[in-house]
Design a protein around this motif. Structure first.
Motif, short mmCIF file in Angstrom:
data_model
loop_
_atom_site.label_atom_id
_atom_site.label_comp_id
_atom_site.label_asym_id
_atom_site.label_seq_id
_atom_site.Cartn_x
_atom_site.Cartn_y
_atom_site.Cartn_z
N ILE A 144 1.77 -1.67 3.45
CA ILE A 144 1.07 -2.82 2.02
C ILE A 144 -0.21 -1.44 1.68
O ILE A 144 -0.71 -1.80 0.75
N THR A 145 -0.56 -1.21 3.14
CA THR A 145 -2.11 -0.22 2.59
C THR A 145 -1.95 0.97 1.78
O THR A 145 -2.83 1.53 2.01
N CYS A 146 -0.64 1.12 1.86
CA CYS A 146 -0.69 2.72 0.98
C CYS A 146 -0.20 1.89 -0.44
O CYS A 146 1.47 1.87 -0.71
N LYS A 147 -0.72 2.27 -1.14
CA LYS A 147 -1.16 1.59 -2.64
C LYS A 147 0.45 2.52 -3.78
O LYS A 147 1.13 1.73 -4.09
N LYS A 148 0.72 4.02 -3.06
CA LYS A 148 2.39 4.12 -3.54
C LYS A 148 3.46 3.31 -3.20
O LYS A 148 4.33 3.13 -4.20
N GLN A 149 3.10 2.75 -2.38
CA GLN A 149 4.83 1.72 -1.41
C GLN A 149 4.27 0.39 -2.32
O GLN A 149 5.52 -0.23 -2.83
N ALA A 150 3.11 0.16 -2.11
CA ALA A 150 2.45 -0.88 -2.33
C ALA A 150 3.73 -1.51 -3.89
O ALA A 150 3.92 -2.47 -4.57
N GLU A 151 2.71 0.22 -4.85
CA GLU A 151 3.58 -0.34 -6.05
C GLU A 151 4.58 -0.40 -6.15
O GLU A 151 5.59 -0.74 -7.23
N LYS A 161 -3.94 1.84 9.98
CA LYS A 161 -5.09 2.53 10.09
C LYS A 161 -5.12 3.80 8.72
O LYS A 161 -6.22 4.42 8.33
N HIS A 162 -4.32 4.72 8.95
CA HIS A 162 -4.66 6.13 8.90
C HIS A 162 -3.21 6.19 7.78
O HIS A 162 -2.00 5.66 7.82
N ILE A 163 -4.01 5.43 6.13
CA ILE A 163 -2.83 4.69 5.36
C ILE A 163 -1.85 5.61 4.50
O ILE A 163 -2.38 7.15 4.63
N CYS A 219 -5.18 -6.23 1.37
CA CYS A 219 -5.81 -5.09 1.31
C CYS A 219 -5.46 -4.99 -0.50
O CYS A 219 -4.78 -5.63 -1.19
N ARG A 220 -6.31 -4.61 -0.79
CA ARG A 220 -6.40 -4.98 -1.90
C ARG A 220 -6.83 -6.57 -2.44
O ARG A 220 -7.02 -7.91 -2.18
N THR A 221 -5.73 -6.82 -3.01
CA THR A 221 -5.20 -8.15 -3.55
C THR A 221 -4.21 -8.61 -2.83
O THR A 221 -3.56 -9.93 -2.93
N ASP A 222 -3.64 -7.67 -2.35
CA ASP A 222 -1.96 -7.94 -1.53
C ASP A 222 -2.66 -8.63 -0.14
O ASP A 222 -2.83 -7.76 0.50
N LYS A 223 -2.48 -10.02 0.06
CA LYS A 223 -2.08 -10.33 1.50
C LYS A 223 -0.49 -10.66 1.71
O LYS A 223 0.06 -10.96 1.80
#
Ligand SMILES: [Zn+2]
Length: 206
Positions: A169-176, A102-104, A51-55
């Motif tokens: 990691i597909t959820c921006k808030k969680q990834a951050e 799928k449902h971020i 997701c984005r640059t996160d693998k």
């Protein structure tokens, strides 16, 4: 005649060699801990979320390496393994993953384990430590088939096995939230394992 004897000798050595190898594998003492980085080494099939640059696989490796390093620093024997291991034996095995949805932002953390009491109890210990820290949602245990019937349950023989989904990691808030805390989370994993093995170690500051 000479050739026959040579062939017979060859097969005798081969059979004894094989027998010895099987015996060695069976009697080899298991390591205390196996830490698996989910998807590591896979080039096709289930290679993990991106997701984005996160693998996901890179995150898994970072966390698995740090958890293994911390356990070794505490004097615990650890084997770090990739996605495909072949047959292994350990007292405890932990597989590290991050989820994708799928449902971020509809997913979060969860835990999977095989159907036995020892793993169930170990999973509750993990949740009691990670739940107060992770500020997003949790699924019920074994909420997917992949968690309930994780393929490596059949490859790694253990008393206790956990598959950790550490967040989405597909959820921006969680990834951050997760990104700067991955090493802390790894140390919490190591701490949970050490306590489970009856070691007295200091709880990492979160
Ligand atoms: Zn995964």
């Amino acid at each position: 005649m000479y050739l026959k004897n040579k062939t017979a000798a060859f097969f005798t050595v081969l059979i004894f060699g094989l027998f010895g190898y099987i015996l060695y594998q069976g009697l080899k003492p298991p390591v205390s801990v196996i830490i698996q980085a989910g998807h590591e080494g896979r080039t096709c099939g289930n290679t993990g979320a991106v997701c984005r640059t996160d693998k996901e696989v890179e995150w898994n490796i970072l966390v698995a390496n740090e958890a293994a390093r911390q356990l070794k620093a505490w004097g615990i024997d650890v084997k770090r393994v990739p996605a495909d291991t072949g047959l292994e034996r350990a007292k405890i095995a932990v597989a590290v993953h991050f989820d994708a949805a799928k449902h971020i932002c509809h997913s979060g953390a969860s835990v999977g384990y095989p159907d036995n009491n020892a793993s169930f109890t170990f999973a509750q210990r993990w949740k009691s430590l990670y739940k107060p820290y992770f500020p997003f949602g949790w699924h019920t245990d074994n909420f997917t088939d992949n968690l309930k019937n994780y393929y490596a349950y059949r490859e790694i023989r253990t008393e206790k096995f956990l598959v950790l989904e550490l967040g989405e990691i597909t959820c921006k808030k969680q990834a951050e939230w997760l990104r700067p805390r991955r090493k802390k989370i790894a140390q919490l994993i190591a701490y949970t394992i050490a306590i489970e093995l009856g070691k007295e170690v200091k709880k990492p500051a979160l």
